[in-house]
Design a protein around this motif. Structure first.
Motif, short mmCIF file in Angstrom:
data_model
loop_
_atom_site.label_atom_id
_atom_site.label_comp_id
_atom_site.label_asym_id
_atom_site.label_seq_id
_atom_site.Cartn_x
_atom_site.Cartn_y
_atom_site.Cartn_z
N THR A 686 38.52 30.74 40.54
CA THR A 686 37.22 31.41 40.73
C THR A 686 36.66 31.79 39.37
O THR A 686 37.34 31.76 38.35
CB THR A 686 37.37 32.69 41.57
OG1 THR A 686 38.05 33.69 40.79
CG2 THR A 686 38.15 32.42 42.84
N GLY A 687 35.42 32.19 39.37
CA GLY A 687 34.82 32.70 38.14
C GLY A 687 35.37 34.05 37.75
O GLY A 687 35.10 34.55 36.66
N ASN A 688 36.16 34.67 38.66
CA ASN A 688 36.80 35.96 38.39
C ASN A 688 35.78 37.04 38.05
O ASN A 688 36.02 37.91 37.22
CB ASN A 688 37.82 35.82 37.26
CG ASN A 688 38.98 36.78 37.42
OD1 ASN A 688 39.29 37.21 38.53
ND2 ASN A 688 39.62 37.12 36.33
N THR A 689 34.63 36.96 38.71
CA THR A 689 33.57 37.96 38.49
C THR A 689 33.55 38.91 39.68
O THR A 689 33.48 38.48 40.83
CB THR A 689 32.20 37.28 38.36
OG1 THR A 689 32.01 36.39 39.47
CG2 THR A 689 32.12 36.49 37.08
N PRO A 690 33.60 40.22 39.43
CA PRO A 690 33.62 41.20 40.53
C PRO A 690 32.25 41.44 41.13
O PRO A 690 31.59 42.45 40.88
CB PRO A 690 34.17 42.46 39.85
CG PRO A 690 33.77 42.32 38.43
CD PRO A 690 33.76 40.86 38.12
N ILE A 691 31.78 40.48 41.93
CA ILE A 691 30.48 40.61 42.57
C ILE A 691 30.68 40.72 44.08
O ILE A 691 31.71 40.30 44.61
CB ILE A 691 29.57 39.41 42.24
CG1 ILE A 691 30.24 38.10 42.69
CG2 ILE A 691 29.24 39.37 40.76
CD1 ILE A 691 29.38 36.88 42.48
N MET A 692 29.67 41.26 44.75
CA MET A 692 29.74 41.43 46.20
C MET A 692 28.70 40.53 46.85
O MET A 692 27.52 40.87 46.91
CB MET A 692 29.51 42.89 46.57
CG MET A 692 30.59 43.82 46.08
SD MET A 692 30.33 45.52 46.61
CE MET A 692 30.41 45.33 48.39
N ASP A 693 29.14 39.35 47.28
CA ASP A 693 28.26 38.39 47.92
C ASP A 693 29.12 37.49 48.80
O ASP A 693 30.10 36.91 48.32
CB ASP A 693 27.52 37.56 46.87
CG ASP A 693 26.32 36.82 47.45
OD1 ASP A 693 26.37 36.49 48.65
OD2 ASP A 693 25.36 36.59 46.71
N MET A 694 28.75 37.39 50.08
CA MET A 694 29.51 36.54 50.99
C MET A 694 29.21 35.05 50.79
O MET A 694 29.80 34.21 51.45
CB MET A 694 29.19 36.91 52.44
CG MET A 694 29.97 38.11 52.95
SD MET A 694 31.77 37.92 52.85
CE MET A 694 32.04 36.61 54.03
#
Length: 756
Positions: A686-694
């Motif tokens: 994964t991009g390992n980015t802490p985002i909140m999106d389904m």
């Protein structure tokens, strides 16, 4: 001899050999029982120890602060007389809280020992002849910079610095004064500098000063000759227009664009770089009472306002549309009803201390909206307080007496709201869930919301289970119930062998091969998902229509092997057809079409890649346990059902699956636990980015991956370090609760269907 006379042979079960065998068997049973019991108890003890160790590391985060008189050799330091004379305009300390600095209204700068007040060094400020000090403005507490304004319109920039040396192994701290713009005062205007605001960048300085009748802005540029090292200074002054604001104090924010003016209970915002010249853009009511103190928080972007009602509010500029900025009240801190005397800002954290007229000290953190301490330390109103750079000490002055206090407040920036609620961070347009534990700037506001990490954990597990569960369970049903034993003996070990594949290999392949392949063949992936199931159904229908003499050439139960070339050929055909369909329906680029037409962003390393890779990792676990549970259903149940006229499918759905449901449910929970705790696949795929999106085409960061990435970089015992242990504790509790509920459900299913 008659048969009646033949006696049955006698078997002696009490021979020495038999007795030894029974004793040895009993010993083995006891050893086995003891070993199993010891192993089970050891596992429980290990889990309990892990729980308490994580709790031990996490608990300091939520401890309250406390303050006490500074002590040396177990003896409290008594208050002492303020060194020097005159009224204190500036009070601060150096890094170790061993040396304090006091600036008086007579232009005297005194460095003193914070334990006893003894003077270490004294220096007189170069006050212009015939002039007096009319104002003092703190430029930056972390940089130890302040500016003094004089009655003749001049200003002087001063910085106090400290050098540590170790002669004979003992530390000696030497204080010095530095004049960044020279010892000669800078002329700003002809009016007394009762108001003064200063801000600077690397090579540029802005000074705004004057009185209630008018302000002047002076811009100073510093140019250093790279060849000779000579420094040239140029300045430019301009009179600012009348703002009709009877200001008590000025603050010039970093960037040298925004000037804030406080007057009684209002706050005015001046845009110094507006078209057509400086102009007032906003005037707000900052308090229902009267403003008593006006400071900038660490970084200079947020403003703290204390009033005579005992309240402190935080404000900063928020962009409300493309161009407009509005000074917005973000939060308010209420601790008492007594007027605020002084605010002292922490040098390295987004925190501050307030002191009211009752002598009550309160420690706050803006990000966490937390009041870490409320304690009366002085009898009555004090003059001022000053934080040490490490926030472990504080000086307070009252009636010509100084007191040194020890502050114990290790983790003030953590609270329930900071961890699990939306927080309005500096520079953001609205409250959000953000995880960002570090940055390149010392003025950084740590963002420790665990919500994006928990969301990413559930998102990764959801897509992995969405892909892996149907394949694993359906495969297990066919293998255990329909497949011939000879084929089952080959298929089951092969699938179980997949579980031995290291997840770091799966993550490596997913990140470096699968993700670029899916980005290039995205349309083909969707065609495969649609066409392969259709091809399997069509092949099954066609195979059923084939004459028996041809079908019977394949041994019974081995016809499923014919699906292997069907799946491979269908996948290859799907990839071949995908380019034409993509050109026909999506303009030749499905990713660009989704971004433009559906507003769906696409990242190369996304949840779809994680779902496929991690689904591949959980399939063997779910398959193996499910297959064993179905195969272990007593044969007399299925034989009896078939004998009563039920079809194989009816027998499967109404007898076999209900009986095996506890085992199937356990398989799902174990598979989910594996998906939730997976680290390497998520870390690498994964991009390992802490985002909140389904959105399935965007990445995420999970709790486990975050721990693996950031633990090596965190300082032991720091807030960041303990937050990572808190993330591990959350992950531990999540798996514990899920497994406990799963066991309860499994027991109910077992009780319900165990009588079949």
């Amino acid at each position: 001899m008659s048969i009646k006379n033949i006696s049955a042979p006698k078997i002696d079960f009490n021979t020495p050999a038999q007795m030894r065998m029974r004793k040895f068997r009993a010993l083995k049973d006891k050893l086995a029982a003891g070993g199993i019991a010891f192993g089970g108890i050891s596992v429980i003890v290990a889990i309990v120890l892990i729980f308490f160790y994580l709790l031990y590391e996490v608990m300091p985060l939520f401890q309250s602060a406390h303050v006490e008189p500074w002590s040396k050799n177990d003896r409290a330091i008594e208050s002492y007389t303020v060194p020097g004379s005159g009224k204190t305009l500036y009070l601060s300390m150096e890094e170790q809280a061993e040396i304090g600095i006091r600036v008086s209204d007579k232009g005297e700068v005194i460095f003193f020992n914070t334990l006893n007040g003894s003077v270490i060094k004294s220096e007189q400020i170069n006050v212009p002849v015939g002039a007096s000090i009319t104002s003092l403005s703190t430029i930056s507490d972390p940089l130890h910079q302040f500016a003094m304004g004089f009655s003749n319109g001049d200003a002087l920039i001063i910085e106090h610095n400290y050098t540590s040396t170790y002669p004979d192994g003992d530390r000696v701290i030497t204080p010095t004064l530095i004049y960044p713009l020279g010892k000669k005062p800078i002329h700003i205007g002809d009016k007394p500098l009762k108001l003064l605001g200063v801000s600077h960048g690397d090579e540029d300085w802005n000074l705004v000063g004057g009185d209630e009748t008018g302000l002047t802005q002076t811009k100073i540029s510093i140019d250093e000759n790279m060849m000779t090292g000579e420094v040239e200074t140029s300045s430019e002054s301009e009179a600012l227009p009348q703002f009709n604001i009877n200001a008590d104090k000025l603050l010039l924010l970093p960037g040298r664009r925004w000037l804030l003016m406080a007057s009684k209970n209002t706050l005015a915002v001046i845009d110094l770089k507006a078209e057509g010249g400086a102009q007032t853009t906003q005037v707000v009511e900052a308090s229902k009472g009267t403003i008593t103190d006006f400071q900038t928080l660490l970084g200079g972007n947020a403003v703290l306002i204390g009033d005579d009602l005992g309240k402190v509010s935080q404000w900063f500029l928020v962009r409300d549309d493309v161009t407009d900025w509005k000074l917005t009240k973000i939060r308010e801190f209420t601790g008492g009803t007594q007027p605020i005397v002084n605010l002292s800002i922490e040098h390295r954290r987004k925190g501050f201390a307030s002191l009211d007229t009752a002598g009550t000290l309160r420690l706050f953190n803006t990000t966490a909206e937390r009041n870490a301490l409320t304690e009366t330390i002085i009898d009555g109103a004090a003059d001022r307080i000053a934080y040490a750079p490490r926030s472990n000490a504080m000086l307070s002055e009252k009636d010509g007496q100084l007191s040194l206090w020890a502050i114990h407040n290790e983790h003030p920036d953590i609270s329930w709201s900071a961890l699990w609620s939306k927080v309005w961070y500096e520079g953001y347009e609205k409250p959000e869930y953000i995880w960002q534990s570090s940055a390149s700037s010392n003025d950084f506001e740590p963002k420790y919301s665990l919500v994006p990490l928990a969301f990413g954990t559930l998102k990764a597990a959801f897509y992995a289970m969405l892909l892996g569960t149907p394949l694993a369970i359906c495969g297990a049903i066919y293998t255990a119930y329909f497949m011939v034993p000879a084929m089952r003996r080959k298929v089951k070990p092969f699938i179980e062998l997949m579980e031995a594949l290291p997840t770091v290999i799966l993550g490596f392949l997913a990140g470096l091969w699968l993700a670029p392949f899916m980005e290039d063949k995205l349309a083909g992936i969707f065609v495969i998902l649609l066409f392969v199931p259709i091809a399997i159904v069509v092949f099954g229908f066609v195979w059923a229509q084939v004459p028996d003499r041809i079908r019977f050439l394949i041994p019974e139960g081995w016809d499923a092997a014919l699906l292997l070339p069907v799946v491979i050929l269908a996948a290859m055909f799907s990839l071949y057809m995908a380019d034409g369909l993509e050109s026909l329906l999506f303009g030749g680029d499905l990713r660009l079409w989704m971004s433009n037409e559906l507003d769906i962003p696409f990242d190369q390393r996304n949840a779809l890649v994680v779902g496929i890779a991690m689904g591949f990792a959980v399939i063997p676990t779910i398959f193996s346990i499910t297959e064993d549970a179905i195969f272990a259903v007593p044969k007399h149940l299925s034989y009896g059902s078939l004998a009563l006229g039920a079809t194989p499918w009816q027998t499967l759905t109404r007898v076999v699956l209900p009986t095996a449901s506890p085992g199937i449910f356990s398989a799902l929970m174990i598979g989910m636990g594996r998906a939730v705790g997976e680290t390497m696949i998520v870390l690498m795929a994964t991009g390992n980015t802490p985002i909140m999106d389904m959105n399935i085409f965007e990445g995420m960061r999970t709790l486990a991956a975050n721990i693996a990435v950031e633990v090596p970089e965190s300082a032991v015992g720091s807030t960041h370090y303990r937050i990572l242990f808190l993330a591990a504790f959350v992950l531990f509790m999540f798996t514990f609760v899920v497994n406990t509920l799963a066991e309860l459900v499994r027991q109910r299913l077992r009780k319900k269907y165990g009588s079949l």
